[in-house]
Design a protein around this motif. Structure first.
Motif, short mmCIF file in Angstrom:
data_model
loop_
_atom_site.label_atom_id
_atom_site.label_comp_id
_atom_site.label_asym_id
_atom_site.label_seq_id
_atom_site.Cartn_x
_atom_site.Cartn_y
_atom_site.Cartn_z
N SER A 57 39.08 49.58 35.93
CA SER A 57 38.14 49.75 37.54
C SER A 57 37.44 51.25 37.21
O SER A 57 36.15 51.67 37.53
CB SER A 57 39.58 50.37 38.34
N ASP A 173 36.67 44.75 42.47
CA ASP A 173 37.47 44.78 41.62
C ASP A 173 39.25 44.53 42.35
O ASP A 173 39.49 44.68 43.92
CB ASP A 173 38.19 46.65 41.71
N GLU A 174 39.40 43.55 42.13
CA GLU A 174 40.60 42.73 42.35
C GLU A 174 40.11 42.05 43.85
O GLU A 174 41.01 42.32 44.27
CB GLU A 174 41.66 43.33 41.96
MG LIG Z 1 42.50 48.71 38.52
#
Ligand SMILES: [Mg+2]
Ligand SMILES: Nc1ncnc2c1ncn2[C@@H]1O[C@H](COP(=O)(O)OP(=O)(O)OP(=O)(O)O)[C@@H](O)[C@H]1O
Lengths: 243, 791
Positions: A57, A173-174
């Motif tokens: 991240s 991000d995810e």
């Molecule tokens: Mg992360």
């Protein structure tokens, strides 16, 4: 894949040199990134893998101009992001970057269409909110508020919002972190379609190694460094993924 | 440092620290309420106690019975009247004083001093010097404030015109007297230390000067405790009728005590009206802040309960937080109240001449203040704490769905079609949380109302002074003669250098009766078309006096419960003392006193007198006032003068000093309220929507654009609050006007546009200041941290 003109490092959309990010100082210094070098070619789909806390991240946020590194430089085409001040970074995000996060982050007081319009109103060369929503398969739910949409639908609105400005890069991000596999695949299909049809350079963070199969390039991170870069000659369509 | 605390208490301290700005804002608002209450109630108690103690120790009279001249032997009969504890006789007269360095003549009073020490009743405090030598005719005691204002000390001289003879007197001592706590010459409304003097002179000397050997012109009495003084007043009037009594009166008509009572009444009103406003706002702020806190900590509360903390233990955690904030407010309030109280006491000492005045609030005032704060805190947070108790852990653990904005009104949607997304967010948010928006608006409006309600009194007073001095009484000087004189006396006055125009008046002491209501008053006889001192109606148009009957001021008519056209019983207490019924021929507007007017000719016919006058109103050439004053000082027939310009100046000074201070503090407090309300609303919005705002920043909206969404909403609410605040201010002013309506003066309900503007400005500035504080927070929004967590 439509990567006919396979880009070289010098033509990279995003380039990072010696990125280091630390938190705190002295005894308690935490290294989130320890010298990351990276080049992402135009139009590629890159998946970032790695254990929790490995710095994924952090890296993505720095590349997207949300965060700044402690050391090292980031280039976006020919511009050096790390030389930008906050105002320029904001401008940069506004024009060139689309973000998608695990927790959709939609504005609850705006409908799907308005959430997208929020971005198209301030962008230079946007597509219409309707088109963006069509792209993610939500043409029929445009006037619904976030509270009236499922998680997967909300995430697709977030993707539509991210791509409506026709960004140069899409950073996720995810994006499927909070979704079941069936819904996750629908979301990934939306991302893949954007990458394919608009040629948007795309980076996706995931914990799910299976998802890596849809990427042109797979980066594995560990302990704040890029451990391994793998080229995938035959990316498969999201629909073929299983987990 | 926190190790020894239970985990929940550590959470408490960290939570409090996290909302320290908001907690402080609430505590300050509570503090203002408590402080205001403590100050006004404490001052009220201090004034009342001090007055009681002073009156008790120096035996302030219960009854005054002025006569023209009565033999000393009458004292025995007075003393024997039922209900009389003790009586004394004295000589008291009006004098014109002349002090070195003072251009204008000074109005004053002189009283007789018994041969041995001071009087028993209305004794005074000898502050400096000594009593006059009983054998000296030229030694006097002087009222301390007056002497100090003219830098007179024991041993210094001054001149007095005693019954037409100018005399040089030596001051031997300075005194304070319970009769002159508020030292003011009759007919004026603010004290002027320089222009009203009181002297005490040996009885024999004074009796000589006024031809009252073996006689007195005023009896003062102490009534037996619990005695009905009304009966005694009747008896006294009966007994003293033959001696030219104008009618005995009690403390309620003693001018100094009247003003004191008035002040106490005002303090009472202030203490009753203003603190509740602050506490109401504090309750609202607590409601919003604690309510919001509980909502965001839903999951934590559920978790604690799931882990086995009891409902009570969890509720207690929040109660402690409320308690800490409230307690902080109480402490701020007590410190503020004591500070303000001591300041006020010091200010009062300048107007009210007590030998001592200590600000001391009785313990029950503290208790009530604290009690009210606790009640307010409880009311404000009741709902939130109840929610904590009722929260089902299983439900709490499921994160709440995003707030539903789909039920937006159709009209709103139609309206929002034309505007951009951020503005749309603002409107939808307001529509989604209407109660909160309303509360914020009301909170801001209250601060504006408070400002208007406290500042308007300056407007109103200014208006009142303007009307009184420039519309009603337009003369430069009022001259009172020692005795009523023939109207030809005007010519003598006009001969004085600088005198340009004169109009006569006559004042006669009367008792007015209507049924069971009676009033001791002076009726003023004026020329029907007088140009100087005039009678005006509510629209300030001069009203010519009708050639019959009596014209009453509205307040007097109200006190007598009489209407135009009805008959009023009039008992004249001078000359032949006729008693007759007269028609109320008009009711006029006055802001000061309780005047009654008659056509001068009608009055003289009624009295069966030759045309006689008590004095004249004069216009004086402004370039020759000094010459005129000099002549006046040497005119034996003059018993008193009042100078309009100086009275007006004194009034303005007093206003500026006392009301100015009052308005300053209220501005400060109202500003704090506005700041507290806006800041709290903004902070809450910020923490509730931090995630939303951070997302917008990620999407590329600039800081300014993001601030607009939050602050635009507050700006809108603040603007909405302005008209509401103006209305609240008007209502508060109206309430104050009602409760300040006394015999001494009435405040007109006049609110100048500039007061509205000023209040709006203060509110806007406070809102802007809190907006700026929050804007800085938005600048520092941590984008990444917000995106990492779910809520
Ligand atoms: Mg992360
Ligand atoms: N604000 C911060 N202060 C201190 N350390 C931080 C902060 N933010 C991140 N870190 C540390 O930096 C490292 C990398 O964090 P990052 O969020 O990039 O990990 P990640 O790979 O995304 O993990 P995950 O897969 O769990 O999301 C972690 O060890 C984390 O503890």
């Amino acid at each position: 894949m439509n990567n006919e003109n396979q880009p070289t490092t010098s033509q990279a959309a995003i380039r990072a040199e010696g990125l280091t990010k630390t938190y705190g100082s002295g005894e308690s210094t935490v290294y989130a990134l320890r010298g990351v070098d990276l080049a992402v070619p135009h139009g590629e789909m890159v998946v970032l893998l790695g254990p929790s806390g490995s710095g994924k991240s952090t890296l993505l946020n720095i590349l997207g101009g949300l965060d700044s590194p402690t050391e090292g430089r980031v280039f976006f085409d020919k511009d050096e992001l790390t030389a930008f001040d906050d105002r320029h970074l904001t401008q940069f995000r506004r024009e060139y970057v689309g973000f998608v996060f695990q927790f959709y982050n939609l504005i609850p007081s705006l409908t799907a269409r308005e959430n997208v319009a929020l971005v198209t109103e301030i962008a230079h060369n946007p597509m219409t909110p309707e088109h963006a929503l069509e792209l993610v398969g939500l043409g029929k739910r445009m006037d619904h508020f976030p509270a009236q949409l499922s998680g997967g639908e909300q995430q697709r609105v977030a993707i539509a919002r991210a791509i409506a400005k026709q960004p140069r890069v899409l950073l996720c991000d995810e994006p499927t972190g909070a979704l079941d596999s069936k819904t996750g695949i629908v979301v990934l299909e939306a991302i893949a379609r954007v990458n394919r049809e608009l040629g948007t350079t795309t980076m996706v963070i995931t914990h799910n190694a299976a998802i890596a199969n849809m990427a042109d390039r797979i980066l594995s991170m560990a302990d704040g460094q890029i451990q391994n870069i793998e080229q995938n000659a035959h990316p498969c369509a999201p629909a073929e993924l299983t987990w | 440092m926190l190790e020894f605390l239970a985990p929940l208490d550590r959470k408490l301290l960290r939570d409090l620290w996290a909302i320290k700005g908001q907690a402080l804002a609430i505590a300050v608002v509570i503090g203002c309420g408590v402080g205001m209450y403590l100050m006004s109630k404490g001052m009220l108690a201090s004034l009342a106690d001090t007055r009681a103690a002073y009156y008790e120790r120096y035996r302030f009279a219960d009854i005054w019975a002025p006569v023209k001249r009565a033999p000393d032997a009458l004292l025995e009969q007075i003393t024997e009247l039922p209900g009389v504890r003790r009586a004394e006789t004295r000589i008291r007269a009006g004098v014109i004083l002349d002090v070195e360095g003072a251009a204008a003549p000074i109005t004053g009073e002189i009283q007789s001093l018994p041969a041995i020490r001071g009087p028993h009743i209305n004794d005074f405090v000898l502050r400096q010097g000594r009593y006059p030598d009983p054998l000296r005719e030229d030694e006097v005691l002087a009222l301390e404030a007056f002497a100090e204002a003219h830098q007179l000390e024991p041993g210094n001289h001054l001149y007095a015109i005693l019954n037409g003879t100018k005399k040089k007197l030596t001051i031997t001592g300075l005194v304070l007297s319970p009769e002159y706590v508020y030292a003011i010459s009759p007919g004026e409304i603010v004290p002027d230390k320089k222009r009203f003097g009181v002297l005490w002179m040996n009885l024999d000397a004074l009796a000589n000067a006024f031809d009252l050997d073996g006689a007195f012109n005023e009896a003062v009495l102490l009534a037996s405790p619990g005695e009905n003084t009304d009966a005694l007043l009747e008896q006294l009037d009966l007994l003293l009728k033959r001696y030219g009594a104008t009618s005995a009166y009690g403390r309620d008509q003693q001018i100094s005590d009247q003003f004191l009572t008035n002040e106490i009444q005002q303090l009472e009103t202030m203490g009753r009206l203003l603190p509740p406003i602050f506490l109401l706002v504090a309750a609202f702020l607590l409601n919003v802040v604690i309510g919001r806190l509980v909502d965001t900590e839903r999951e934590q509360i559920g978790l604690l309960k799931a882990f086995g903390y009891s409902n009570g233990a969890v509720a207690q955690h929040y109660l402690k937080m409320i308690g800490v904030i409230t307690l902080l407010g109480v402490v701020i309030g007590i410190v503020l109240g004591l500070w303000l109280g001591h300041g006020l006491a010091r200010m009062y000492m300048d107007y009210f001449k007590f030998p001592f005045l200590l600000f001391r609030a009785p313990p029950e005032v503290y208790l009530v203040g604290i009690g009210f704060s606790l009640v307010v805190a409880a009311v404000g947070t009741f709902g939130a704490v109840l929610r904590v108790l009722r929260l089902d852990p299983a439900v709490a653990m499921v994160p709440p769905p995003p707030p539903d904005y789909s039920r937006s009104a159709r009209w709103l949607e139609r309206m929002t079609r034309l505007i951009d997304q951020p503005s749309r967010m603002i409107l939808r948010h307001l529509y989604r949380w209407p109660r909160r928006a309303a509360m914020t608006t009301i909170g801001i409006a209250m601060s504006m109302g408070l400002l208007i309600g406290s500042s308007f009194s300056l407007d109103a007073m200014m208006y009142m002074v303007d009307v009184s001095f420039n519309v009603i009484d337009r003369q430069d000087v009022t001259v009172n003669f020692v005795e009523p004189r023939n109207v030809r006396a005007i010519q003598d006055v006009l001969h004085a250098p600088g005198a340009m125009h004169a109009e006569p008046f006559r004042a006669i002491p009367v008792v007015l009766r209507n049924g069971t209501n009676s009033r001791r008053e002076a009726i003023i006889g004026l020329q029907p078309n007088a140009e100087l001192s005039r009678v005006v109606d509510t629209e300030l148009r001069p009203v010519p006096l009708p050639g019959y009957g009596i014209v009453l001021s509205d307040k007097l008519a109200e006190l007598l419960d009489i209407r135009e056209g009805e008959l009023l019983r009039l008992e004249v207490r001078t000359g032949r003392r006729p008693e007759l019924d007269v028609e109320v021929s008009g009711i006029v507007k006055t802001y000061m006193g309780t005047a009654a007017y008659m056509d001068l000719e009608v009055m003289n016919r009624m009295l069966k007198d030759d045309i006689a006058i008590s004095g004249t109103y004069l216009l004086v050439d402004p370039d020759r006032t000094d010459e005129f004053y000099q002549a006046l000082k040497n005119t034996p027939v003059v018993a008193g003068v009042s100078l309009q310009e100086q009275a007006q100046d004194a009034f303005y000074d007093t206003l500026q000093e006392s009301l100015g201070t009052f308005v300053f503090f209220n501005t400060l407090f109202a500003g704090l309220i506005a700041l507290g309300v806006v800041y709290n609303s903004a902070r809450i919005s910020l923490s509730e929507r931090g995630r939303e705002l951070a997302s917008l920043r990620v999407l590329g909206l600039t800081r300014g654009e993001v601030s607009y969404i939050l602050l635009g909403e507050l700006a809108l609410l603040t603007l909405l609050a302005l008209p509401l605040g103006a209305l609240l201010g008007y209502l508060l002013a109206w309430t104050l006007v009602q409760s300040f309506n006394t015999e001494l003066f009435r405040i007109p309900l006049i609110i100048s546009p500039s007061t509205y503007g000023y209040a709006a400005l203060v509110v806007l500035l406070s809102a802007a200041a809190s907006g700026l504080l929050v804007h800085r927070r938005i600048q520092q929004l941590d984008l990444i941290a917000v995106l990492k967590t779910r809520e």
